[in-house]
Design a protein around this motif. Structure first.
Motif, PDB file in Angstrom:
ATOM      1  N   LYS A 220       0.672  -1.390  -0.265  1.00  0.00           N
ATOM      2  CA  LYS A 220       0.529   0.159   0.466  1.00  0.00           C
ATOM      3  C   LYS A 220       1.363   1.477   0.016  1.00  0.00           C
ATOM      4  O   LYS A 220       1.926   0.935   0.621  1.00  0.00           O
ATOM      5  CB  LYS A 220      -1.399  -0.098   1.116  1.00  0.00           C
ATOM      6  CG  LYS A 220      -0.417  -0.233   2.852  1.00  0.00           C
ATOM      7  CD  LYS A 220      -0.911   0.433   3.564  1.00  0.00           C
ATOM      8  CE  LYS A 220      -0.400   0.028   4.866  1.00  0.00           C
ATOM      9  NZ  LYS A 220      -1.763  -0.464   6.431  1.00  0.00           N
ATOM     10  N   VAL A 221       0.369   2.651  -0.481  1.00  0.00           N
ATOM     11  CA  VAL A 221       0.991   3.618  -0.278  1.00  0.00           C
ATOM     12  C   VAL A 221       1.354   3.872   1.383  1.00  0.00           C
ATOM     13  O   VAL A 221       0.870   3.686   2.124  1.00  0.00           O
ATOM     14  CB  VAL A 221       0.476   5.035  -1.303  1.00  0.00           C
ATOM     15  CG1 VAL A 221       0.680   5.839  -1.125  1.00  0.00           C
ATOM     16  CG2 VAL A 221      -0.257   4.572  -2.842  1.00  0.00           C
ATOM     17  N   GLY A 222       2.820   4.327   1.068  1.00  0.00           N
ATOM     18  CA  GLY A 222       3.243   4.528   2.660  1.00  0.00           C
ATOM     19  C   GLY A 222       3.820   3.975   3.314  1.00  0.00           C
ATOM     20  O   GLY A 222       4.261   3.826   4.325  1.00  0.00           O
ATOM     21  N   GLN A 223       3.837   2.748   2.270  1.00  0.00           N
ATOM     22  CA  GLN A 223       4.294   1.373   2.903  1.00  0.00           C
ATOM     23  C   GLN A 223       6.119   1.240   3.608  1.00  0.00           C
ATOM     24  O   GLN A 223       6.304   2.156   2.084  1.00  0.00           O
ATOM     25  CB  GLN A 223       3.811   0.397   2.808  1.00  0.00           C
ATOM     26  CG  GLN A 223       4.622  -1.322   3.071  1.00  0.00           C
ATOM     27  CD  GLN A 223       3.773  -2.373   2.420  1.00  0.00           C
ATOM     28  OE1 GLN A 223       3.070  -2.389   1.893  1.00  0.00           O
ATOM     29  NE2 GLN A 223       3.729  -3.567   3.552  1.00  0.00           N
ATOM     30  N   ARG A 224       6.526   1.297   4.034  1.00  0.00           N
ATOM     31  CA  ARG A 224       7.951   0.640   4.185  1.00  0.00           C
ATOM     32  C   ARG A 224       8.694  -0.106   3.118  1.00  0.00           C
ATOM     33  O   ARG A 224       7.698  -1.361   4.053  1.00  0.00           O
ATOM     34  CB  ARG A 224       9.339   1.050   4.672  1.00  0.00           C
ATOM     35  CG  ARG A 224       8.810   2.473   6.058  1.00  0.00           C
ATOM     36  CD  ARG A 224      10.304   2.313   6.950  1.00  0.00           C
ATOM     37  NE  ARG A 224       9.045   1.180   8.466  1.00  0.00           N
ATOM     38  CZ  ARG A 224      10.380   1.155   8.527  1.00  0.00           C
ATOM     39  NH1 ARG A 224      11.900   1.397   8.713  1.00  0.00           N
ATOM     40  NH2 ARG A 224      10.637  -0.019   9.285  1.00  0.00           N
ATOM     41  N   VAL A 225       9.934  -0.866   2.501  1.00  0.00           N
ATOM     42  CA  VAL A 225      10.006  -1.710   1.917  1.00  0.00           C
ATOM     43  C   VAL A 225      11.080  -1.940   1.534  1.00  0.00           C
ATOM     44  O   VAL A 225      11.712  -0.986   0.901  1.00  0.00           O
ATOM     45  CB  VAL A 225       8.783  -2.037   0.198  1.00  0.00           C
ATOM     46  CG1 VAL A 225       7.777  -2.607   0.383  1.00  0.00           C
ATOM     47  CG2 VAL A 225       8.784  -1.148  -0.649  1.00  0.00           C
ATOM     48  N   ILE A 226      11.517  -3.795   1.404  1.00  0.00           N
ATOM     49  CA  ILE A 226      13.191  -3.408   1.122  1.00  0.00           C
ATOM     50  C   ILE A 226      13.131  -4.217  -0.644  1.00  0.00           C
ATOM     51  O   ILE A 226      11.912  -4.787  -0.680  1.00  0.00           O
ATOM     52  CB  ILE A 226      13.857  -5.019   1.864  1.00  0.00           C
ATOM     53  CG1 ILE A 226      13.563  -4.385   3.138  1.00  0.00           C
ATOM     54  CG2 ILE A 226      14.757  -5.297   1.390  1.00  0.00           C
ATOM     55  CD1 ILE A 226      14.517  -5.373   4.071  1.00  0.00           C
ATOM     56  N   CYS A 227      13.921  -3.367  -1.258  1.00  0.00           N
ATOM     57  CA  CYS A 227      13.707  -3.967  -2.899  1.00  0.00           C
ATOM     58  C   CYS A 227      15.589  -4.203  -3.033  1.00  0.00           C
ATOM     59  O   CYS A 227      16.167  -3.948  -2.623  1.00  0.00           O
ATOM     60  CB  CYS A 227      13.937  -2.382  -3.428  1.00  0.00           C
ATOM     61  SG  CYS A 227      12.282  -1.779  -3.136  1.00  0.00           S
ATOM     62  N   PHE A 228      14.856  -5.422  -3.568  1.00  0.00           N
ATOM     63  CA  PHE A 228      16.298  -6.076  -4.137  1.00  0.00           C
ATOM     64  C   PHE A 228      16.782  -6.552  -5.666  1.00  0.00           C
ATOM     65  O   PHE A 228      14.901  -7.274  -5.815  1.00  0.00           O
ATOM     66  CB  PHE A 228      16.359  -7.388  -3.248  1.00  0.00           C
ATOM     67  CG  PHE A 228      17.447  -7.963  -4.346  1.00  0.00           C
ATOM     68  CD1 PHE A 228      18.984  -7.807  -3.249  1.00  0.00           C
ATOM     69  CD2 PHE A 228      17.220  -9.365  -4.904  1.00  0.00           C
ATOM     70  CE1 PHE A 228      19.971  -8.263  -4.614  1.00  0.00           C
ATOM     71  CE2 PHE A 228      18.435 -10.246  -5.266  1.00  0.00           C
ATOM     72  CZ  PHE A 228      18.942  -9.556  -5.195  1.00  0.00           C
ATOM     73  N   ASP A 229      17.436  -6.511  -6.302  1.00  0.00           N
ATOM     74  CA  ASP A 229      17.500  -6.816  -7.826  1.00  0.00           C
ATOM     75  C   ASP A 229      18.622  -6.696  -7.921  1.00  0.00           C
ATOM     76  O   ASP A 229      19.549  -6.239  -7.909  1.00  0.00           O
ATOM     77  CB  ASP A 229      17.228  -5.516  -8.892  1.00  0.00           C
ATOM     78  CG  ASP A 229      16.167  -6.070 -10.616  1.00  0.00           C
ATOM     79  OD1 ASP A 229      17.566  -6.780 -10.845  1.00  0.00           O
ATOM     80  OD2 ASP A 229      15.694  -5.390 -10.977  1.00  0.00           O
ATOM     81  N   TYR A 230      19.561  -8.353  -8.420  1.00  0.00           N
ATOM     82  CA  TYR A 230      20.595  -8.703  -8.061  1.00  0.00           C
ATOM     83  C   TYR A 230      21.084  -7.836  -9.794  1.00  0.00           C
ATOM     84  O   TYR A 230      22.231  -7.698  -9.906  1.00  0.00           O
ATOM     85  CB  TYR A 230      20.427 -10.352  -8.340  1.00  0.00           C
ATOM     86  CG  TYR A 230      22.075 -10.837  -8.950  1.00  0.00           C
ATOM     87  CD1 TYR A 230      23.016 -11.009  -8.154  1.00  0.00           C
ATOM     88  CD2 TYR A 230      22.212 -11.379 -10.470  1.00  0.00           C
ATOM     89  CE1 TYR A 230      24.161 -11.594  -8.604  1.00  0.00           C
ATOM     90  CE2 TYR A 230      23.251 -12.062 -10.911  1.00  0.00           C
ATOM     91  CZ  TYR A 230      24.470 -12.281 -10.083  1.00  0.00           C
ATOM     92  OH  TYR A 230      25.453 -12.357 -10.361  1.00  0.00           O
ATOM     93  N   ASN A 231      20.268  -7.423 -10.792  1.00  0.00           N
ATOM     94  CA  ASN A 231      20.806  -6.822 -11.819  1.00  0.00           C
ATOM     95  C   ASN A 231      20.966  -5.996 -11.663  1.00  0.00           C
ATOM     96  O   ASN A 231      21.400  -4.891 -12.921  1.00  0.00           O
ATOM     97  CB  ASN A 231      19.304  -7.566 -13.459  1.00  0.00           C
ATOM     98  CG  ASN A 231      18.939  -8.826 -13.347  1.00  0.00           C
ATOM     99  OD1 ASN A 231      20.512  -9.155 -13.765  1.00  0.00           O
ATOM    100  ND2 ASN A 231      17.822  -8.838 -13.879  1.00  0.00           N
ATOM    101  N   GLY A 232      20.619  -4.735 -10.630  1.00  0.00           N
ATOM    102  CA  GLY A 232      21.153  -3.066 -10.119  1.00  0.00           C
ATOM    103  C   GLY A 232      20.144  -3.122 -10.457  1.00  0.00           C
ATOM    104  O   GLY A 232      18.749  -3.244 -10.929  1.00  0.00           O
ATOM    105  N   GLY A 233      20.752  -1.262 -10.682  1.00  0.00           N
ATOM    106  CA  GLY A 233      19.083  -0.176 -11.615  1.00  0.00           C
ATOM    107  C   GLY A 233      18.439   0.513  -9.671  1.00  0.00           C
ATOM    108  O   GLY A 233      17.890   1.077  -9.528  1.00  0.00           O
ATOM    109  N   ILE A 234      19.544  -0.157  -8.738  1.00  0.00           N
ATOM    110  CA  ILE A 234      18.971   0.512  -6.860  1.00  0.00           C
ATOM    111  C   ILE A 234      19.469   1.668  -6.918  1.00  0.00           C
ATOM    112  O   ILE A 234      18.009   2.257  -5.973  1.00  0.00           O
ATOM    113  CB  ILE A 234      18.950  -0.381  -6.299  1.00  0.00           C
ATOM    114  CG1 ILE A 234      18.371  -1.823  -6.399  1.00  0.00           C
ATOM    115  CG2 ILE A 234      18.346  -0.060  -5.010  1.00  0.00           C
ATOM    116  CD1 ILE A 234      16.976  -1.721  -6.992  1.00  0.00           C
ATOM    117  N   PHE A 235      20.313   1.917  -7.176  1.00  0.00           N
ATOM    118  CA  PHE A 235      21.076   3.406  -6.493  1.00  0.00           C
ATOM    119  C   PHE A 235      20.067   4.670  -7.304  1.00  0.00           C
ATOM    120  O   PHE A 235      20.913   5.381  -8.246  1.00  0.00           O
ATOM    121  CB  PHE A 235      22.358   3.952  -6.570  1.00  0.00           C
ATOM    122  CG  PHE A 235      23.247   2.517  -5.507  1.00  0.00           C
ATOM    123  CD1 PHE A 235      22.004   1.792  -4.527  1.00  0.00           C
ATOM    124  CD2 PHE A 235      24.648   2.449  -5.741  1.00  0.00           C
ATOM    125  CE1 PHE A 235      23.334   0.847  -3.775  1.00  0.00           C
ATOM    126  CE2 PHE A 235      24.908   1.905  -4.894  1.00  0.00           C
ATOM    127  CZ  PHE A 235      24.616   1.027  -3.851  1.00  0.00           C
TER     128      PHE A 235
END
Length: 241
Positions: A82-97
């Motif tokens: 839901k909007v406002g929720q804290r999450v961890i995001c992971f992608d081995y292919n990069g693109g996170i920073f």
């Protein structure tokens, strides 16, 4: 085209001068979750990517494999977010920073309230790597003896904690002298220095190891292979330059 206003962009493989901070295109919102990034985790895989050692990447690209952020918009129907929720995001292919990230729901994970943003941003890669090395590849069993190179590092700390979830596991690892008290508090039973490693192993664990998690390769990897028990396993998770 929509852009992240700030992203760590890699335009060529090499040293740190190959990195720049700038705008980078966003993928469409449809089918994805839009996250305002607050904390990022820096890993050895990011350094390897910058140097061109991770061969599946195409340039230009945004570095980064893990972050913590807050959901700003949903481009997909899902009961899990839901909007406002804290999450961890992971992608081995990069693109996170980047300051704004659009990512598939299967690469997002709710962050419990008792875990801080800073802690969350350092969890995913370290503990996934440690778990995979110990249990999926290493087949660690109760009452085993495991050797962990660089047990004071992120993966080393995670591997120690996970190994100690099994009954009777003895953890032996290498660390710098000034980190000795910290790794013992984390669960390491015997801390060895990087110098005269063979002699120390023979003194502390003359019967050898059931499992070795090594991140150095080279001569150290060769040495450690000779310290395995029969049917023991060694898992190489990285390499120092």
């Amino acid at each position: 085209m929509e852009f992240s206003e700030k992203a760590v962009v890699l335009k060529a493989f090499g040293s740190y001068d190959c990195l720049s901070i700038g705008k980078f295109p966003l993928v469409p919102l449809e089918g994805n979750i839009e996250v305002e990034v607050q904390w990022c985790g820096l890993n050895f895989s990011d350094l390897y990517t910058r140097q061109g050692l991770m061969y599946h990447h195409k340039l230009p690209m945004v570095l980064g494999t893990e972050c913590v952020g807050v959901i700003k918009e949903l481009g997909v129907k899902t009961d899990g977010f839901k909007v406002g929720q804290r999450v961890i995001c992971f992608d081995y292919n990069g693109g996170i920073f980047r300051n704004i990230l659009r990512i598939a729901p299967d690469k997002c994970y709710p962050l419990p309230e008792y875990v801080s943003n800073e802690q969350g941003a350092s969890l995913f890669v370290n503990y996934l790597t440690a778990y995979f090395a110990l249990f999926e590849l290493g087949g660690l069993k109760p009452h085993s003896t495991v050797f962990i190179s660089s047990c004071a590092g992120g993966v080393g700390c995670a591997a120690t904690q996970l190994a100690k979830t099994l009954e009777g596991v003895t953890v032996i690892g290498t660390a710098s002298l000034h980190k000795k008290d910290r790794v013992i508090a984390n669960g390491v039973d015997h801390v060895l220095s990087h110098d005269n490693l063979q002699e120390q192993i023979e003194s502390v664990c003359p019967n050898g190891f059931d499992l070795i998690i090594d991140n150095q390769a080279g001569n150290v990897f060769t040495l450690l292979q000779n310290k395995l028990k029969q049917l023991g396993k060694i898992v190489l998770i990285g390499e120092y330059d």
